[in-house]
Design an enzyme around this catalytic site. Structure first.
Site, short mmCIF file in Angstrom:
data_model
loop_
_atom_site.label_atom_id
_atom_site.label_comp_id
_atom_site.label_asym_id
_atom_site.label_seq_id
_atom_site.Cartn_x
_atom_site.Cartn_y
_atom_site.Cartn_z
N HIS A 146 -2.30 -0.16 13.49
CA HIS A 146 -2.82 1.18 13.21
C HIS A 146 -2.94 2.03 14.46
O HIS A 146 -2.57 3.22 14.45
CB HIS A 146 -4.18 1.09 12.50
CG HIS A 146 -4.07 0.61 11.09
ND1 HIS A 146 -5.17 0.39 10.29
CD2 HIS A 146 -2.98 0.30 10.33
CE1 HIS A 146 -4.77 -0.03 9.10
NE2 HIS A 146 -3.45 -0.09 9.11
N LYS A 177 -7.28 1.88 6.03
CA LYS A 177 -8.47 1.23 6.55
C LYS A 177 -8.11 -0.20 6.97
O LYS A 177 -7.18 -0.79 6.41
CB LYS A 177 -9.61 1.26 5.53
CG LYS A 177 -9.28 0.59 4.18
CD LYS A 177 -9.41 -0.92 4.25
CE LYS A 177 -8.80 -1.63 3.08
NZ LYS A 177 -8.59 -3.05 3.32
N ILE A 197 0.84 -1.20 0.00
CA ILE A 197 0.00 0.00 0.00
C ILE A 197 0.87 1.25 0.00
O ILE A 197 0.59 2.23 -0.71
CB ILE A 197 -0.95 0.00 1.21
CG1 ILE A 197 -2.00 -1.10 1.06
CG2 ILE A 197 -1.63 1.36 1.36
CD1 ILE A 197 -2.94 -0.91 -0.12
N ALA A 198 1.95 1.23 0.78
CA ALA A 198 2.85 2.39 0.81
C ALA A 198 3.39 2.68 -0.58
O ALA A 198 3.51 3.85 -0.99
CB ALA A 198 4.00 2.12 1.78
N SER A 214 10.74 3.07 8.10
CA SER A 214 10.65 1.62 8.12
C SER A 214 11.28 1.12 9.41
O SER A 214 12.00 1.85 10.09
CB SER A 214 11.38 1.02 6.91
OG SER A 214 11.40 -0.40 6.98
#
Length: 327
Positions: free
Chosen positions: A77, A95, A13-14, A34
């Protein structure tokens, strides 16, 4: 005004988000963090990121950032978004906002206490085609009173107990990774449901590998959705009312055609293709919010993200799906 971005995490996703930030002339991908300096450097080399941090703590301590995108697994998260908020940064958090509603409540409380912007990265809500959907459904009422939403999303992921989709410690399962998309679609159009019927198929690691639900609303509307990591479910959607239906064909969120069929049989078809992966639209919205001095998005509000997780909690409770962090 250029908005300086940091990305916390270097996974898939990054990388997609980094690609799309390059499409926005007023966005500058300034830093990446990271858990290993080598991975931060490799990411920085690939995406031309000037500041490479070998820990998440170092990233959130970077003073030359306006917003941090949290791109770590679901289970992290709460920790990582809290770190960024308490360090004084705005946050766009992948999400779901957290593993469960209790965690989301803590994160929202932190953002409001810090007076910092926080938004769940429900990227599909910001796609160009959603403007068409809202216009046809709400403004033009092209379907009449909408009574049904049907949405399916699925992938065929080979079983691997160490893969994040199958690992309960990482919040694995079809629900949090895929099911949240049709759920958020229903919430966007109709709000939280009055009643829910559901079913799930659990795999050997205890996560939901396939799940389905019917959301019922007080006016009789139903939202029927299915999510799977066992089957390619077609990734289509249908909105239907007395005057017609909207059909999102396969990969509609990638710009594939939408079809409008009216009661009299006439049809229209249109597409909203775009460059990149589609994450640039939510990023552009975040930057608008920051320029306007907002601490919350009017399009993806925090109370809705919280309500979505209360609903996923209720579904998981019915199925007997838990994560180690909840025990």
């Amino acid at each position: 005004m250029t908005i300086r971005w940091g990305i916390l995490g270097t996974g898939e996703i990054a990388r997609l988000v980094a690609d799309d930030l390059a499409l926005l002339p007023d966005a500058a991908l300034t830093a990446v963090g990271s858990r290993a300096q080598q991975r931060a450097d490799a990411f920085g080399d690939t995406f031309d990121v000037p500041r490479r941090h070998g820990s998440y703590e170092a990233l959130v301590s970077d003073p030359d950032l306006d917003v941090i995108h949290v791109a770590t697994p679901h289970s992290a998260h709460l920790k990582h978004a809290t770190m960024a908020l308490e360090a004084g940064h705005a946050v766009l958090c992948e999400k779901p906002l957290a593993l469960n509603a209790a965690q989301a409540g803590r994160l929202i409380e932190t953002a409001r206490r810090q007076d910092q912007f926080l938004m769940e990265a429900m990227w599909t809500r910001f796609l160009p085609v959603m403007d068409d959907v809202h216009r046809l459904v709400h403004e033009e009422q092209a379907l009449g009173d909408v009574h049904l939403l049907r949405a399916d999303i699925g992938v065929t992921q080979p079983f691997d107990p160490d893969h994040r989709l199958f690992d309960p410690a990482l919040g694995g399962g079809a629900l949090l990774d895929l099911g949240v998309y049709p759920m958020a679609f229903a919430f966007d159009l109709f709000g939280p449901p009055a009643a829910i019927s559901s079913s799930a198929v659990l795999g050997e690691t205890g996560v939901d590998e396939q799940c389905a639900a019917i959301f019922r609303y007080d006016d009789g509307t139903q939202a029927v959705w299915h999510a799977s990591v066992r089957a390619d479910a077609g990734r289509t959607c249908v909105l239907a009312g007395a005057e017609g239906r909207l059909h999102g064909t396969r990969s509609w969120w990638k710009g594939a055609p939408f079809e409008l069929t009216r009661r009299d049989g006439t049809t229209d078809s249109w597409a909203r293709p775009y460059a990149g992966n589609g994450y640039q639209f939510e990023a552009a919205h975040v930057m608008t919010c920051l320029r306007e001095g907002r601490t919350e998005s009017p399009v993806m509000p925090l109370d809705e993200s919280h309500a979505l997780l209360r609903t996923t909690d209720a579904l998981r409770a019915e199925w007997g799906v838990t994560y180690p962090q909840e025990s």
